[in-house]
Structure formats: C-alpha cells, structure tokens
Design an enzyme around this catalytic site. Structure first.
Site, PDB file in Angstrom:
ATOM      1  N   SER A 122       8.272  -2.031  -5.976  1.00  0.00           N
ATOM      2  CA  SER A 122       8.571  -1.639  -7.366  1.00  0.00           C
ATOM      3  C   SER A 122       7.897  -2.592  -8.376  1.00  0.00           C
ATOM      4  O   SER A 122       6.677  -2.622  -8.435  1.00  0.00           O
ATOM      5  CB  SER A 122      10.088  -1.553  -7.533  1.00  0.00           C
ATOM      6  N   ASP A 137       9.966   0.474 -16.724  1.00  0.00           N
ATOM      7  CA  ASP A 137      11.067  -0.399 -17.120  1.00  0.00           C
ATOM      8  C   ASP A 137      11.205  -0.528 -18.631  1.00  0.00           C
ATOM      9  O   ASP A 137      10.294  -0.195 -19.387  1.00  0.00           O
ATOM     10  CB  ASP A 137      10.890  -1.779 -16.478  1.00  0.00           C
ATOM     11  N   HIS A 159       8.175   4.522  -8.221  1.00  0.00           N
ATOM     12  CA  HIS A 159       9.271   5.519  -8.347  1.00  0.00           C
ATOM     13  C   HIS A 159       8.749   6.781  -9.031  1.00  0.00           C
ATOM     14  O   HIS A 159       9.447   7.354  -9.872  1.00  0.00           O
ATOM     15  CB  HIS A 159      10.438   4.952  -9.169  1.00  0.00           C
TER      16      HIS A 159
END
Lengths: 233, 233
Positions: A122, A137, A159
């Site tokens: 990630s 984010d 993701h």
C-alpha cells in the site's frame, strides 16, 4: 540488481495479515533472519511500536524476526546494513513526510537499487513509484515534496477500485481521478487491485496475483494487463 | 458580515447541476446580476472555459449571469469588485495550487469576510476551512501549502461517506482517515453528506439540507448534528 515485491495491500479480505503473500515472501526473503521495518505510515495513527509488533507477529509465521527503524540510533545505518526491508501501509503523506524528515528517502532508494530485498504494501508501494501523486490517502500532513523513490518508472495506485455500478455517490471514481492526474503529468499509473503485486527483478517488473491490473497512459485508453505479464514501459 | 453557502456537492444523484440548491441560491444571491466563477478545480480536467459554460448554464435557470475569473485581466480586481462569487468543485489540490499561484487566496478571504455572497461546492467548500487536509481528492499537483481561507473555524470533508457494510475492500474508511488526521492535528472536521450544506451568516454556521452531518473532534467520539442546528465550535 533490484529485488522487490510491491503489493497493493498487506491484507486481503477474509485472510490474515500478509497471509496471501507468504508463499512468495518465503522465497523473496530466503535466508533473511531479520527484517528492517519502516512503520512511518502509522495506519489508524497507531504508534511505531504497535505497528512493528503487528509486522513482527506476521513475519514470525515464516520465521523472520522484525526490528523497527525507530529502534536504531542511526536510521541511515539501519537501512544500509539491513538484510531486507519492509515498508508497511497507512498514510502515504505521513510516510513520505517522515522519510524526508529523517532524511532517509535517498539512502532507501540506493539500498534497494543495489539489491537489498524489499517489500512494500500500500503506502510502502506508493513510494516505489516516481511520485506519491496517485495515493488514495488523505493529506493529513504536508510533506516537503511528493517525489518518491522512482525504483519503477511509473506510479502505483494501490487498492485500485473499479467504478461501482449504480452508485448514487457523486464523488469521483478512481479512473476519473487518474485521468485528472494525466491532465497535469505524463507518468504512467498502474491501478493495482487488492491481491495483486509486482515482482521487480533488476529492471524487469512482472505482475503477479489473481487479478488483472489497469494501466493508465496519458492520452490513451486504459488497458488491462494480465497476471504474469511484464510491465514494460 | 460573512454570507456563505458551503455545500458538500454541486449535484445530487438524479437531479441536475445545482438544482437542489436553487431555492436557497435564489435568496442567497437575491439581486445579484453577475456571478464571478472560479473554475480552477477543473473536474475531470476540463478547461476553464468549458467549466464556466457549465456554471453559466446552471445559473441561467435562476437568471444569473456567470463570468469566469480567467476572463479578467486582473484576478484580484475581479474578486474585489464581484457582486458574488462561486468556486466550483473538482480537484482541491489544483484549486489551492492555482489560488496560490494567482495570489488570490488572501483577497478571496478578505472579500468573503466583508460580506460578498459566496457559494462553494465540494473543493470550493474545502477551501473555506482551516486547511484542505480533509479533501478526498488525489494529490495530482503539489500546492505551495495546504492552508486555506479559514472562513469557518473547522475543516470540511465533502461527499462524506459512511462505512460500507460488508465491504470486502481493505482501503481505509472515511472515518478512519479523519481519525488519522486527528493524530497530527486538532482542527475539528465536519463530514458533510451529499445534499447537505452550511449557511454562514457573519460567524453563525447552520447545517442545512436533508441529512445529519458527522462532527469529528480530536480525542472525542464523533457526533451526528441534526439539520437546522448551529455548528458552534
């Protein structure tokens, strides 16, 4: 002679932390006794100690010990001397912020470039690209720069999510956001779905895992890459 | 004597651009003939002209003409002399980047503070808060700062989404992201759902629309505010 695993996520639904990657990691980290862990991304704001404990517990299942970078007096030496390195996920802005504040981004890149085995998940994968500009984010801190390690010649969107059919939500889809990025930048972006990862050997990048990945090039229609193919850009 | 509408979104599902806000905007922009539009956020990367055309078409329905800030020789004078101002949504990073590059963030704040009626939607609402640190947008450009206008003493999370039940996606929920923000910052954050907006009159901030809004304070359990209540912080 780079040797990297760049994964979309640490954990897939219905499975334990890193579990889906263990068969790969056993080979990737063969003969590694102790892994250096970079916990700067602090998922959910947990402390470096708490995060390192999670990584330690995970890697104990394949008999590898873990030590956090914050446990060393000298972060630069810790990286240089590491047998292998793992940067965990969390918030990419805070991760990049701390890599700059601790002045270790360059040495981390150099250490990876000469072959120290690396794992990123990630946020820890975002930093392997040219910049962190395709993170999902929230910008909870202001890092000195968005430039990252450029160990691979493109950016990662971890993701990666396909548009949700019949959604009533008016926020942008992931694809729209990446297209907006390409109005201002020409770096390719790879949308890496949860359960996919990249294996980097020297400068060869191969897509692994059970999903296709979505490759976005400026002014071109996105394409789906099959698992097993080389990402040659 | 501030007079602002700070909306989560320009458009709600199944309804035309700005349509759900027209009853409010007719009163808010009473006697306004021409609105100054700030198209810097460029949704989907469309041009300033294209975006201004969309705003123009929308406001024609309530008989208000629209002119884009890029159509003026002097952006500062355009803001100072505006009858009313509307900043549209899109990418918050690029919006803030252009507000700094064109050196108009401060004059925009001052103009709003002395009472020029303002409408913000999505990114145009984010900039009304203390910082843009609770945007959902992708960091496609690196603005000189995340500090915004501070017309209200808290931050906005636009398009607020509740956790999706039974989701198999491992990315962070919105609530987790805001909690991570509060590890590093103490500014309150208001999660504003699509269809909600704030009416600011002088320093009084009132929640409007059909939904509750979720208020996050550092080290406290989030609370739901009812539509119609004052957001007093």
């Amino acid at each position: 002679m780079k040797k990297m695993i760049i994964a979309s996520t640490s954990t897939i639904h219905g499975s334990d932390y890193l579990e889906y990657l263990f068969p790969t990691l056993k080979i990737h980290f063969k003969e590694v006794k102790t892994l250096l862990f970079i916990p700067y991304a602090r998922p959910s704001g947990i402390s470096y100690d708490e995060y390192t404990t999670i990584a330690k517990k995970g890697f104990s299942k394949i008999n590898i010990d873990v030590k956090g970078i914050h446990e060393y007096d000298n972060s630069t030496d810790a990286i240089k001397n590491a047998e292998a390195i793992f940067t965990g996920g969390g918030n990419t802005f805070e991760l990049v912020n701390q890599l700059y504040k601790n002045d270790v981004l360059q040495i981390l890149k150099e250490t990876i470039d000469i072959g120290t085995p690396y794992l990123g998940t990630s946020a820890g994968s975002n930093i392997c690209g040219v910049s962190m500009m395709n993170t999902n984010d929230m910008p909870i801190v202001y890092p000195p720069s968005f430039t990252t390690m450029c160990c691979i010649p493109f950016n990662i969107n971890a993701h990666y999510l396909d548009p949700i059919k019949d959604s009533k939500h008016m926020g942008e889809t992931r694809e729209t956001r990446i297209k907006e990025y390409h109005v201002f930048n020409n770096t390719p972006v790879l949308g890496l779905r949860e359960g996919s990862w990249l294996e980097v050997t020297h400068n060869k990048v191969v897509l692994k895992g059970k999903h296709t990945a979505r490759l976005f090039l400026q002014n071109q229609k996105p394409v789906e890459l099959k698992s097993g193919v080389e990402v040659a850009l």
